[in-house]
Design an enzyme around this catalytic site. Structure first.
Site, short mmCIF file in Angstrom:
data_model
loop_
_atom_site.label_atom_id
_atom_site.label_comp_id
_atom_site.label_asym_id
_atom_site.label_seq_id
_atom_site.Cartn_x
_atom_site.Cartn_y
_atom_site.Cartn_z
CD GLU A 57 0.44 -9.28 1.20
OE1 GLU A 57 -0.48 -8.48 0.90
OE2 GLU A 57 0.23 -10.42 1.58
N PRO A 58 4.49 -5.02 -0.80
CG PRO A 58 6.68 -4.23 -0.98
CD PRO A 58 5.83 -5.26 -0.27
N GLY A 59 3.58 -3.49 -3.89
CA GLY A 59 3.52 -3.66 -5.34
C GLY A 59 3.96 -2.36 -5.99
NE ARG A 60 -0.07 2.59 -5.88
CZ ARG A 60 -1.20 2.62 -6.61
NH1 ARG A 60 -1.20 3.21 -7.78
NH2 ARG A 60 -2.30 2.07 -6.15
NE ARG A 64 -3.01 3.59 -10.92
CZ ARG A 64 -2.93 4.73 -10.31
NH1 ARG A 64 -2.34 5.75 -10.90
NH2 ARG A 64 -3.40 4.90 -9.10
N GLY A 92 0.75 -1.25 0.00
CA GLY A 92 0.00 0.00 0.00
C GLY A 92 0.78 1.29 0.00
CB CYS A 143 -15.15 5.02 -29.48
SG CYS A 143 -16.71 5.65 -30.01
#
Ligand code: LLP
EC number: 4.1.1.20
Length: 419
Positions: free
Chosen positions: A274-277, A312, A234, A343
């Site tokens: 648990e880092p991702g970003r 995003r 997070g 579109c």
């Protein structure tokens, strides 16, 4: 690693103009050096803890391999992510199979692989126990708990609030562990939470650690030896250039709390994260070419990447820095809204951005696209996905080929009566 030289953006030693000449646009470009820098930052800050990479942020195999080689574990949320993590070389001892809706097939695959499970409901607990018993395997589990904490982030990515779909409500946690002790072939050894994503304050993390240790104390009274306390991922990144806490800041805040809280327990759990970003987000840019500039109600810059490749901004109203990559030293003089080719009116990458004068053919760079970028892409509007390239020094490696029109129909079938 992303620098302007003679007015042209470079990724390490390579100019983006060369990159798009070689590989075309749109193009995702990742800097290997930046990825290593982020990995090192976590290794240094958290050498007293264990870091599991949240694969959902970016599951390109080459990128996962870079992280797996550094002895990180993996947080996986599906059988597909499990498959990719094993392929990338993550150690199954430190793969945690998360998820709030695992199918029997997924549970079986997880048990066969010998990974640990984070269990999100009592129903899932029963399913795991039954399948593990049939298979004659013992499964090590944690429960995902819902700590009811406000992470102060976008509502769509707040996951630890009472109203969120994730986790066992705090007041049911102890009885759920008690139930696990009664069921065969499941061994509770951990406790898990994750409060949200793109969190830019440290205090919610400290609150989460305290809440989860409060529960750990009560769980331990049941006679459970806790091997890990997983506080999820997070940590946010600096999309807007305003400054955000670093992994070091997070570590400095969490370490004393962890040590003090652990000293109150009989067990000696590791702290897991648990880092991702924050590992991959700022390693990657999306390069996209200007097809048209239109001076209308607003000045629109129409580029060849839209929410098909980076959802995003459209999905969360997220801000990504934007630059004209071939005019880095030009003065910013006009306000533009950068839109994609899809579109839909919501196909906006950046609204009202002050940029140098933009012309057809310019190359736009969208920054911080390494997390929840390509992984959330689609073929919407009949657009094959673009290529991904990894730059290391003055070398560029294709880590995913551009899709072809054939890929649009790869799994489709025409019923006989239409032939
Ligand atoms: N662990 C669990 C259980 C998670 O659900 C997540 C993210 C993470 C770890 C990693 O969180 P991170 O360190 O990356 O913040 N697509 C959204 C973000 C969704 C995050 C979902 N869960 C976005 O583009 O902002």
């Amino acid at each position: 690693m992303f620098e302007s030289r003679n007015g042209v953006l470079h990724v390490e030693e390579l100019s983006v103009i060369d990159l798009v000449e070689r590989f075309g646009t749109p193009l995702y470009v990742t800097s290997y050096a930046k990825l290593k820098e982020n990995i090192e930052a976590y290794k240094k800050a958290f050498n007293w803890a264990r870091v599991l990479y949240a694969v959902k942020a970016n599951n390109n195999l080459a990128i996962m391999k870079v992280i797996a080689k550094e002895n990180f574990g993996a947080d996986v949320f599906s059988q597909g992510e499990l498959y990719l993590s094993l392929l990338a070389g993550f150690d199954k001892k430190f793969i945690l199979f998360n998820g709030n809706s695992k199918s029997e097939e997924e549970i079986k695959a997880g048990i066969e692989s010998g990974v640990k499970f984070s269990v999100d409901s009592v129903d899932e607990l029963y399913t795991i126990s039954e399948i593990a018993s049939e298979m004659g395997e013992e499964v090590e589990i944690a429960f995902r708990v819902n700590p009811d904490i406000d992470p102060k982030t976008h509502p769509k990515i707040a996951t630890g609030l009472k109203k969120s779909k994730f986790g066992i409500p705090a007041e049911q946690v102890v009885e759920t562990y008690r139930l696990a002790l009664e069921l065969p072939n499941v061994v509770p050894i951990g406790i898990h939470c994750h409060i949200g994503s793109q969190i830019t304050e440290i205090s919610p993390f400290v609150e989460a650690v305290n809440k989860i240790f409060d529960l750990a104390e009560r769980v331990e009274e049941l006679g459970i030896d806790l091997k890990f306390v997983d506080v999820g991922g997070g940590l946010g990144i600096d999309y807007e250039g305003k400054g955000v806490p670093t992994p070091e800041d997070l570590a400095n805040a969490l370490k004393p709390v962890y040590e003090e809280r652990k000293s109150r327990l009989d067990s000696n759990p590791e702290l897991w994260l648990e880092p991702g970003r924050s590992l991959v987000g700022n390693t990657t840019i999306l390069l996209t070419r200007v097809n048209a500039v239109k001076r209308a109600y607003k000045n629109f810059v129409a580029v060849d990447a839209g929410f098909n490749l980076l959802i995003r901004p459209a999905m969360y109203g997220a801000y990504h820095k934007i630059a004209v990559a071939n005019k880095m030293d030009w003065e910013e003089e006009e306000v533009y809204t950068v839109v994609g080719p899809i579109c839909e009116s919501g196909d906006v990458l950046g609204e009202d951005r002050k940029l140098p004068r933009v012309e057809k053919g310019d190359i736009i760079a969208v920054f911080d696209a390494g997390a929840y970028g390509f992984v959330m892409s689609s073929q919407y509007n009949g657009r094959p996905r673009c290529a991904e390239v990894l730059v290391k020094g003055s070398e560029a490696y294709v880590i995913r080929e551009k899709e072809s029109f054939g890929d649009l129909i790869a799994k489709q079938k025409i019923p006989e009566f239409l032939l």
